[in-house]
Design a protein around this motif. Structure first.
Motif, short mmCIF file in Angstrom:
data_model
loop_
_atom_site.label_atom_id
_atom_site.label_comp_id
_atom_site.label_asym_id
_atom_site.label_seq_id
_atom_site.Cartn_x
_atom_site.Cartn_y
_atom_site.Cartn_z
N VAL A 1 42.80 38.23 46.72
CA VAL A 1 43.56 37.05 46.32
C VAL A 1 44.77 37.55 45.53
CG1 VAL A 1 43.51 34.88 45.04
CG2 VAL A 1 41.46 35.67 46.22
N PHE A 2 45.96 37.20 46.02
CA PHE A 2 47.20 37.66 45.40
C PHE A 2 47.69 36.65 44.37
CE2 PHE A 2 47.60 39.07 49.99
CZ PHE A 2 46.97 40.29 49.77
N ASN A 3 48.34 37.14 43.30
CA ASN A 3 48.92 36.26 42.29
C ASN A 3 50.04 35.41 42.87
OD1 ASN A 3 47.24 37.18 40.25
ND2 ASN A 3 48.61 38.86 39.75
N GLU A 4 50.84 35.98 43.73
CA GLU A 4 51.95 35.30 44.39
C GLU A 4 51.82 35.53 45.90
OE1 GLU A 4 54.30 33.43 42.92
OE2 GLU A 4 53.27 33.76 41.01
N PRO A 5 52.32 34.60 46.70
CA PRO A 5 52.25 34.82 48.16
C PRO A 5 53.01 36.09 48.56
CG PRO A 5 52.93 32.58 47.67
CD PRO A 5 52.92 33.32 46.38
N LEU A 6 52.45 36.83 49.51
CA LEU A 6 53.09 38.03 50.03
C LEU A 6 53.45 37.79 51.49
CD1 LEU A 6 50.73 40.84 48.66
CD2 LEU A 6 52.91 40.09 47.72
N ALA B 1 34.45 50.57 44.74
CA ALA B 1 34.73 51.76 43.93
C ALA B 1 36.16 52.26 44.14
CB ALA B 1 33.73 52.87 44.27
N ALA B 2 36.62 52.24 45.40
CA ALA B 2 37.98 52.71 45.69
C ALA B 2 39.03 51.75 45.13
CB ALA B 2 38.15 52.86 47.19
N LEU B 3 38.76 50.46 45.21
CA LEU B 3 39.74 49.48 44.76
C LEU B 3 39.75 49.28 43.25
CD1 LEU B 3 39.22 46.82 47.56
CD2 LEU B 3 41.24 48.26 47.21
N ARG B 4 38.65 49.62 42.58
CA ARG B 4 38.57 49.41 41.14
C ARG B 4 39.66 50.18 40.39
NH1 ARG B 4 35.08 46.90 38.47
NH2 ARG B 4 33.47 46.93 40.05
N GLU B 5 40.05 51.35 40.90
CA GLU B 5 41.10 52.14 40.24
C GLU B 5 42.49 51.53 40.48
OE1 GLU B 5 40.80 56.06 41.77
OE2 GLU B 5 38.67 56.23 41.29
N TRP B 6 42.62 50.69 41.51
CA TRP B 6 43.93 50.20 41.93
C TRP B 6 44.24 48.80 41.41
CZ3 TRP B 6 45.10 46.82 46.34
CH2 TRP B 6 46.45 46.83 46.68
N THR B 7 43.18 47.97 41.24
CA THR B 7 43.41 46.57 40.88
C THR B 7 42.24 46.02 40.08
OG1 THR B 7 44.03 44.42 41.78
CG2 THR B 7 42.40 45.67 43.01
N THR B 8 42.36 44.77 39.67
CA THR B 8 41.29 44.08 38.94
C THR B 8 40.28 43.55 39.94
OG1 THR B 8 42.88 43.39 37.28
CG2 THR B 8 40.79 42.20 37.34
N ILE B 9 39.01 43.83 39.69
CA ILE B 9 37.94 43.33 40.56
C ILE B 9 37.07 42.41 39.73
CG2 ILE B 9 35.90 43.95 41.88
CD1 ILE B 9 37.29 46.47 42.70
N ARG B 10 36.87 41.18 40.26
CA ARG B 10 36.01 40.21 39.59
C ARG B 10 35.47 39.26 40.64
NH1 ARG B 10 38.74 35.51 39.43
NH2 ARG B 10 41.00 35.58 39.53
N PRO B 11 34.43 38.51 40.31
CA PRO B 11 33.89 37.53 41.28
C PRO B 11 34.94 36.46 41.60
CG PRO B 11 32.35 37.89 39.49
CD PRO B 11 33.63 38.59 39.10
#
Length: 120
Positions: free
Chosen positions: A6-11, A53-63
């Motif tokens: 889910v992106f903060n702004e449309p891409l 695990a791979a994405l945790r270093e790159w972005t915020t992960i939450r439910p």
């Protein structure tokens, strides 16, 4: 799908490798198209734990929450086009089912009616 972005702004999408359209959907299905803005992506991965695990270093992960997705709607022109296509697909499906199932049943009923009128 077992991963949602889910992106903060449309891409604006540049390219999509592959999209799948389910056969019988109740609501609109939105496959990302080159040049169209999207608010998120759903993907399927064989190993969600490794993806996390791979994405945790790159972005915020939450439910994912309801508030994350309540405002997502396609642009009105795209929604009208999708509705017309669904209507056309449903009409073709109904006609095909009538020819395959309904027409033979009507012929069978007519044959039974003809045969029963011959019995004294």
């Amino acid at each position: 799908p077992n991963v949602a972005f889910v992106f903060n702004e449309p891409l604006r999408m540049r390219s999509v490798r592959r999209g799948t359209r389910p056969f019988a959907t109740k609501g609109p299905v939105h496959v990302p198209v080159h040049g169209r803005e999207v608010r998120g992506l759903l993907i399927k991965t064989k190993d969600p734990a490794a993806a996390e695990a791979a994405l945790r270093e790159w972005t915020t992960i939450r439910p994912l929450t309801v508030a994350d997705v309540t405002g997502f709607e396609p642009d009105p022109a795209y929604a009208r086009k999708a509705k017309r296509r669904r209507r056309a697909a449903n009409l073709w499906l109904a006609a095909t089912l009538f020819v395959l199932i309904g027409l033979p049943a009507l012929v069978e009923l007519a044959n039974r009616a003809d045969n029963s009128s011959l019995v004294p």
